[in-house]
Structures are given as C-alpha cells and as structure tokens.
Design an enzyme around this catalytic site. Sequence first.
Site, PDB file in Angstrom:
ATOM      1  CG  ASP A   1      -3.967 -17.525   3.919  1.00 55.08           C
ATOM      2  OD1 ASP A   1      -3.792 -16.583   3.335  1.00 55.08           O
ATOM      3  OD2 ASP A   1      -2.484 -18.581   3.386  1.00 55.08           O
ATOM      4  CB  VAL A   2      -6.480 -13.324   2.159  1.00 51.08           C
ATOM      5  CG1 VAL A   2      -7.886 -12.333   2.894  1.00 51.08           C
ATOM      6  CG2 VAL A   2      -5.088 -12.856   1.809  1.00 51.08           C
TER       7      VAL A   2
ATOM      8  CB  CYS B   1      -8.128  -4.307   7.346  1.00 49.21           C
ATOM      9  SG  CYS B   1      -9.088  -2.693   8.463  1.00 49.21           S
TER      10      CYS B   1
ATOM     11  CE1 TYR C   1       2.392  -2.591   3.652  1.00 56.55           C
ATOM     12  CE2 TYR C   1       3.539  -1.018   2.958  1.00 56.55           C
ATOM     13  CZ  TYR C   1       2.606  -1.728   3.732  1.00 56.55           C
ATOM     14  OH  TYR C   1       1.398  -1.239   4.075  1.00 56.55           O
TER      15      TYR C   1
ATOM     16  CE  LYS D   1      -1.181  -2.529   1.786  1.00 55.59           C
ATOM     17  NZ  LYS D   1      -2.276  -3.570   2.518  1.00 55.59           N
TER      18      LYS D   1
ATOM     19  CG  PHE E   1      -2.664   4.448  11.440  1.00 60.51           C
ATOM     20  CD1 PHE E   1      -4.316   4.390  12.005  1.00 60.51           C
ATOM     21  CD2 PHE E   1      -2.524   5.139  10.610  1.00 60.51           C
ATOM     22  CE1 PHE E   1      -4.817   5.547  10.910  1.00 60.51           C
ATOM     23  CE2 PHE E   1      -3.714   6.027   9.692  1.00 60.51           C
ATOM     24  CZ  PHE E   1      -4.843   6.270   9.988  1.00 60.51           C
TER      25      PHE E   1
ATOM     26  CB  THR F   1      -1.247  -1.337  13.810  1.00 62.79           C
ATOM     27  OG1 THR F   1      -0.303  -1.286  13.355  1.00 62.79           O
ATOM     28  CG2 THR F   1      -2.663  -0.664  12.949  1.00 62.79           C
TER      29      THR F   1
END
Length: 259
Positions: free
Chosen positions: A57-58, A84, A165, A169, A198, A200
């Site tokens: 868990d970052v 990522c 978000y 970013k 993308f 994903t």
Amino acid sequence: MQISGTAAVVTGGASGLGEATARALAAAGAKVAIFDMNTEKGEAVAAEIGGVFCKVDVRSDEAVDAGFAKARAAHGQERILVNCAGTGNAVKTASRDKKTGEIRHFPLDAFEAIIQINLIGTFRCIAKSSAGMLALDSLEDGARGAIVNTASVAAEDGQMGQAAYSASKGGVVGMTLPVARDLCGEGIRVNTILPGIFNTPLMNGMPENVKDALAASVPFPKRLGDPAEYASLALEMIRNNYFNGEDVRLDGSIRMGMR
C-alpha cells in the site's frame, strides 16, 4: 541504461499500465518486482513473468519499506522504478441536488485519499528507491538509476469533478523537474508520462457505447490507448540516458473538454 539483467520495481504492476510495463520489462530481460494491493492478480502476473510480488500500500511507509526489502532480497537493489499505482474519483467541489436542492461539498477526506495515493505515494516510492540507488556503482555516463512516473492529461486539462485527481496528477508533473534536479548529481534520471484515455481495467465497467464515444474523441488514432504503448514509452525513457526531467503526454493529441 541497459534493461537486461537489471532489477526493476513497478508499482500498480498487477493490472493496466503497470502490468503492461512489468511484462515489457521482463520481456527485455529485467528482474521485475510488482508492488500492488491485489494479491491474487499480482502473484499471477509475477509468476508468468518470472518476477516477485510484494503486497504494498503506497500510503504506508512500513508497507513500502517491506516491499523494497522483499524485492531487493530477491533481485538486488533496483535501478529502475516505474510508478503506476493510482486511483481517482469524480466529485464536484460543491454541488446542488437537482431534486432536493441540498447543497453538498467535496468531502475533504475523499480529496485527501486521492492525494495520499497518487501524489504522496508516488513521492514515497521515489524517495525510498532513489536512496537505495545512491549506494550502487555508477554505469555508463555515471548512471545509477531511472525513474518513470505516471501522471495524466488531467494534470493539464482536468474535467468537471476531477479536482482531486487533477491536483494529484498535477503534483506529479510539478515535482518531476525538481526531483530530477535533486538526483541528477547522483546519476538518477526522472521522467513522467501523462497518459490520455487508455484501455485499462478502469474502462471495463463502462458500456460499449461510452467506450466507443471516448475512442471517437481522440483525434488520431481514433481509439483508446493500448497499455503496451505506455510501456513502450516507459522503456524508452529508461533506456535513453539523455531523457531526463521531462513530462510527456501520450494521448493521440486529445485535449479534454469541460465534461
């Protein structure tokens, strides 16, 4: 930098852009460790590519430290880090319920959660990985390592509901150059990719007509991005020793509208 035989860590490597990058690195001969919260998928991908999975868990210093310790025990000190791991939400800063007239604002804990994962989590992994890279012997051009981060086109043209978000970013973009400058004297390069739309797992729950409309909004080519295309750029940023301190859009020239 040569990829073959080099230890690499990919955060968010169990799916999407991270999985494609982990697979591409392994195909190029890297020894890959996957950091992710999804144990089942992470272990499966790691087994397929001959890598190692670390449940990380970052948001947690302890989890990130443990992940690097496990990865380094298996492969040695990494020279490559690709960040990522990330998530998003869609909430307006303030809004009015059309039926009841109730006024709401963006819950601050929800805002903070996105910043913790996308921005602070990315920096946490950069700081801990680069500290380890400093202990390595230098290679060609004095290189010790290469770091690739993931931002988003929302860093530059965020849409309605993307305040958290876009802020997260945008922070990744904003720190790319100063972190590259911090580490340049030690031969560690830092670059960031800003992906557009993308194909994903995030897209999997969308109706086909919505996906088709998104694809049609891309100027050229008129399709969603392939995660392998992200991986290709990430590997070029790693291989090319003159690639440093850059933020690069990968988006089919799309510029996102208000909605």
